[in-house]
Design an enzyme around this catalytic site. Structure first.
Site, PDB file in Angstrom:
ATOM      1  N   GLN A 100       0.675  -1.101   0.076  1.00  0.00           N
ATOM      2  CA  GLN A 100       0.043  -0.085  -0.106  1.00  0.00           C
ATOM      3  C   GLN A 100       0.868   1.186  -0.064  1.00  0.00           C
ATOM      4  O   GLN A 100       2.100   1.189   0.504  1.00  0.00           O
ATOM      5  CB  GLN A 100      -0.872  -0.050   1.231  1.00  0.00           C
ATOM      6  CG  GLN A 100      -1.761   0.909   1.272  1.00  0.00           C
ATOM      7  CD  GLN A 100      -2.448   0.986   2.766  1.00  0.00           C
ATOM      8  OE1 GLN A 100      -2.479  -0.164   3.472  1.00  0.00           O
ATOM      9  NE2 GLN A 100      -2.971   2.155   3.269  1.00  0.00           N
ATOM     10  N   CYS A 124      -5.764   1.072   1.164  1.00  0.00           N
ATOM     11  CA  CYS A 124      -5.720  -0.365   1.484  1.00  0.00           C
ATOM     12  C   CYS A 124      -6.749  -1.231   0.823  1.00  0.00           C
ATOM     13  O   CYS A 124      -6.456  -2.438   0.483  1.00  0.00           O
ATOM     14  CB  CYS A 124      -5.536  -0.699   2.825  1.00  0.00           C
ATOM     15  SG  CYS A 124      -7.119  -0.368   3.735  1.00  0.00           S
ATOM     16  N   HIS A 129      -8.766  -1.634   8.136  1.00  0.00           N
ATOM     17  CA  HIS A 129      -7.656  -2.074   7.052  1.00  0.00           C
ATOM     18  C   HIS A 129      -8.425  -3.179   6.321  1.00  0.00           C
ATOM     19  O   HIS A 129      -9.066  -3.940   6.875  1.00  0.00           O
ATOM     20  CB  HIS A 129      -6.728  -2.532   8.082  1.00  0.00           C
ATOM     21  CG  HIS A 129      -5.328  -2.768   7.270  1.00  0.00           C
ATOM     22  ND1 HIS A 129      -4.881  -1.670   6.316  1.00  0.00           N
ATOM     23  CD2 HIS A 129      -4.760  -3.944   7.066  1.00  0.00           C
ATOM     24  CE1 HIS A 129      -3.716  -2.238   5.786  1.00  0.00           C
ATOM     25  NE2 HIS A 129      -3.759  -3.579   6.099  1.00  0.00           N
ATOM     26  N   ASN A 163      -2.636  -9.350   4.462  1.00  0.00           N
ATOM     27  CA  ASN A 163      -2.446  -8.003   4.704  1.00  0.00           C
ATOM     28  C   ASN A 163      -1.764  -7.233   3.787  1.00  0.00           C
ATOM     29  O   ASN A 163      -0.694  -7.455   3.251  1.00  0.00           O
ATOM     30  CB  ASN A 163      -1.593  -7.761   6.123  1.00  0.00           C
ATOM     31  CG  ASN A 163      -1.594  -6.457   6.624  1.00  0.00           C
ATOM     32  OD1 ASN A 163      -1.770  -5.490   5.994  1.00  0.00           O
ATOM     33  ND2 ASN A 163      -1.245  -6.414   7.908  1.00  0.00           N
ATOM     34  N   TRP A 212      -0.277  -4.627   3.636  1.00  0.00           N
ATOM     35  CA  TRP A 212       1.104  -4.266   3.830  1.00  0.00           C
ATOM     36  C   TRP A 212       2.002  -4.821   3.211  1.00  0.00           C
ATOM     37  O   TRP A 212       3.251  -4.754   3.290  1.00  0.00           O
ATOM     38  CB  TRP A 212       1.292  -4.019   5.343  1.00  0.00           C
ATOM     39  CG  TRP A 212       0.414  -2.826   5.929  1.00  0.00           C
ATOM     40  CD1 TRP A 212      -0.183  -1.915   5.106  1.00  0.00           C
ATOM     41  CD2 TRP A 212       0.152  -2.371   7.024  1.00  0.00           C
ATOM     42  NE1 TRP A 212      -0.836  -0.858   5.890  1.00  0.00           N
ATOM     43  CE2 TRP A 212      -0.572  -1.212   6.992  1.00  0.00           C
ATOM     44  CE3 TRP A 212       0.690  -2.850   8.465  1.00  0.00           C
ATOM     45  CZ2 TRP A 212      -0.946  -0.483   8.348  1.00  0.00           C
ATOM     46  CZ3 TRP A 212       0.006  -2.312   9.612  1.00  0.00           C
ATOM     47  CH2 TRP A 212      -0.715  -1.058   9.506  1.00  0.00           C
TER      48      TRP A 212
END
Ligand SMILES: *[C@@H]1O[C@H](CO)[C@@H](O)[C@H](O)[C@H]1NC(C)=O
Ligand SMILES: *[C@@H]1O[C@H](CO)[C@@H](O)[C@H](O)[C@H]1NC(C)=O
Ligand SMILES: *[C@@H]1O[C@H](CO)[C@@H](O)[C@H](O)[C@H]1NC(C)=O
Ligand SMILES: *[C@@H]1O[C@H](CO)[C@@H](O)[C@H](O)[C@H]1NC(C)=O
Length: 641
Positions: free
Chosen positions: A75, A81, A250, A282, A284
């Site tokens: 991201q 996100c 998120h 996730n 990230w």
């Protein structure tokens, strides 16, 4: 879903690329310039932005490095996100991303490179081809929005740019919804599930059913994501963590749904003990769940080596992890479930019959022309909305309905980006209805969806045979907007908009006659007196009026059949009675059980009544054993019902 596409802003990729190839120039998109207005409308990025082409960022740029993968992405600095999660979902499905990223081989950097790329999105029912140039916003030489792990891979950054172009600027993408992006990538039907409200973990049967549903969606190519609501609004980029490593506010993409076999060896195989698990990622690309079934948790010792190998468990902090389905239901607050609904006849799975209707809520001071009446709270105006008729022709059918409003992100710049609060109601109507509904008194209100200010509302329900009208509405009356209504059924539903208010006779002369009154008749139930056992008595009702007759479904082996059957007649000859006959279907040789004849005049009683069944023909004055409960309402006003 057809892949025929329209060119956004009439920009044709192949033509533009050819022109630049011939001139030896690089494309600069006039429709989405490399300026601040394409970045933001309110909050500028934190730093000095320079627009750079991939070759100015790295040496050897590619669309894909070592193929596409859900691990590719990270991201950027804006709260997008949700978009990254949608891209991760997309990367898992070759048949989808090859539609969204067309001619990906041709688009790779080669001698024909002209700084131009194109992507396809399913916008409001239409695949839309969006052209961009490849100037990307950077700060200190680094991409500021969506990016791949490998700094020379650009598919996600370019895809995001094309998506931002559709909505005016990058900032319009802040705080969106993964399900919506997935729909734009695929034409799927999105369902938003409030896990907190449903509390699946508190009811094992309900949880099991939910898991089976999700497993089915997943196995049929569906796309699932989930998130945890923030306890209080904290603004963009201020995600907070839970004790077990999950990040609030998120979006996580689901990358697998599985029943995992417990135990070791052959014995375990026969014992067949399984546990429902779900794998998440996730966006990230790091920071994982630390609870049960996380990467190196002891729960995995319960699983045999072969099974573990099949699941591809890794212990690196790559942002991907498993958790038990129960923990997922507990820890997450929201899930977006996107069904890819296969309408192809050759599919191995259930295929659906699909009907799409586009419509508008519009204002008009004439109640017969007004089409924005609000929800059922507004009894007076509720029926002043677009109405769509459909039939359930099987004994019972599963019906999926998705109402989607036009995306409003593009209006965020003008402060008009809020979604309308929308929803719909399904009403069971007369089996022979052909005109718009004007009154609810005579109708059965059936199902009302939730009303929510999201881009789309979804409902799944089981409906018995009959004719229905679905009425999409805004929550408040006199709100204008555009919508797309999709209806999926097992067999053809003949879904179509009701546009006329009453019959339009071909000639208005006394000779061909014209409707004087309208009669609505509702047959609730009957009691059959002459037999003492229900075996072999399969009653049905026929209602006849002038030259029209309609027949109810047949009730099996019943002396007290419940019909809940209604019909509507526009009558030219008011003096001619309406006949309701009760028959028993006995393998084709039908038995007459009695009838009632009704005058159906406007001044007649309009409350529900129980009537004695009579004989027919020359003995029509004689009683037959049994009664019928019905209601008849007649009006001189043809648009009364
Ligand atoms: C194991 O159980 C699942 C459902 O719990 C079932 O679908 C599957 O067929 C079973 N497998 C065997 C080998 O019995
Ligand atoms: C998340 O799951 C764990 C394990 O079941 C549980 O202890 C915890 O209470 C859950 N968190 C929430 C917020 O429900
Ligand atoms: C529908 O099913 C057919 C046959 O199984 C398959 O070829 C096709 O790709 C599927 N379509 C979608 C949209 O999943
Ligand atoms: C509109 O609805 C979507 C969900 O469909 C949501 O993510 C988005 O934030 C909403 N827009 C606004 C401005 O509230």
């Amino acid at each position: 879903i057809s892949t025929m596409s329209v060119a956004y802003k009439d920009q044709l990729y192949a033509e533009l690329k050819k022109q630049h190839n011939q001139k030896g120039t690089l494309f600069e998109d006039p429709e989405f310039p490399a300026t601040n207005s394409s970045l933001y409308f309110h909050k500028p990025p934190p730093g000095v932005v320079q627009w750079k082409r991939p070759r100015e960022i790295c040496e050897n740029p590619h669309l894909f490095v070592e193929g596409i993968s859900s691990h590719d992405l990270n991201q950027g600095i804006v709260g997008n996100c949700w978009f990254v999660a949608a891209c991760s979902c997309l990367a898992l499905k070759p048949d989808l991303w090859e539609k969204v990223i067309p001619d990906w081989k041709e688009q790779e950097w080669d001698s024909n490179y002209a700084g131009i790329f194109h992507f396809r999105f399913w916008i409001f029912g239409q695949w839309t081809d969006v052209v961009i140039d490849d100037r990307l916003p950077t700060i200190n030489g680094r991409l500021i929005y969506c990016q791949s792990k490998q700094n020379n891979e650009f598919w996600s950054a370019l895809l995001e740019k094309a998506y931002a172009k559709l909505f005016g600027c990058y900032e319009s993408l802040a705080g969106g919804n993964t399900g919506d992006a997935v729909v734009d990538f695929s034409g799927a039907v999105a369902e938003a599930i409030d896990l907190q409200k449903e509390k699946y973990y508190a009811d094992q049967t309900k949880e099991d059913k939910f898991f089976e549903d999700l497993l089915k969606v997943w196995n049929r190519g569906g796309i699932i994501s989930s998130s945890i609501k923030m306890s209080q609004p904290q603004g963009f980029g201020l995600e907070s963590r839970t004790d077990n490593g999950l990040v609030r506010g998120h979006a996580y993409s689901v990358t697998d749904v599985k029943r995992v076999r417990l135990g070791h060896g052959l014995l375990a195989y026969f014992r067949n003990e399984t546990i429902p698990l779900i794998r998440l990622r996730n966006p990230w690309g790091k920071t994982e769940w630390t609870g049960a079934w996380s990467d190196s948790s002891e729960e995995w010792s319960k699983v045999g080596d072969t099974e573990r190998g099949n699941l591809g468990i890794t212990v690196t902090d790559d942002g991907e992890f498993w958790m038990s389905f129960t923990d997922w239901c507990k820890n997450f607050t929201d899930a977006d479930v996107c069904r890819i609904i296969n309408t192809s006849l050759i599919s191995i799975h259930k295929t659906w019959n699909k009907e799409v209707n586009f419509g508008k809520w519009t204002r008009n001071s004439d109640p017969l022309l007004n089409r924005c009446g609000g929800c059922t709270n507004h009894r007076q105006t509720f029926l002043q909305n677009p109405q769509y008729l459909f039939d359930v022709t099987k004994e019972s059918d599963e019906v999926l309905i998705s109402l989607q409003q036009k995306d409003r992100k593009i209006y965020r710049k003008e402060g008009q980006g809020d979604n309308l609060s929308i929803g719909f109601t399904i009403v069971k109507v007369e089996v022979n209805r052909k005109y718009r509904l004007h009154d609810l008194v005579t109708q059965q209100l059936l199902h009302t969806s939730t009303y929510i200010d999201a881009r789309s509302v979804f409902m799944r329900c089981e409906l018995p045979q009959g004719r229905y009208v679905v009425i999409p509405t805004t929550f408040k009356p006199f709100t204008e907007g555009e919508f797309m209504l999709r209806l999926y059924t097992d067999v053809d539903s003949g879904c179509r908009e009701l546009v006329k208010d009453k019959p339009q006779p071909k000639c208005w002369t006394p000779l061909c006659g014209y409707p004087q009154v309208v009669t609505h008749i509702y047959v609730d139930r009957a009691e059959i007196g002459q037999q003492d056992q229900a075996e072999g008595i399969n009653p049905y009702v026929i209602i006849s009026c002038e030259s029209q007759s309609v027949r109810s479904t047949t009730k099996k082996n019943s002396l007290t059949p419940v019909f809940e059957f209604s019909a509507i007649f526009y009558r030219k000859k008011v003096a001619e009675p309406i006949t309701v006959q009760l028959w028993s279907d006995d393998l084709g040789s039908d038995t007459f059980l009695g009838q009632v004849m009704l005058s159906g005049r406007p001044e007649d009683a309009s409350h529900p009544q129980q009537l004695q069944l009579k004989n027919k023909g020359s003995k029509k004055a004689d009683n037959m054993p049994g009664k019928i409960a019905l209601r008849l309402v007649t009006s001189n006003e043809l648009t009364a019902f």
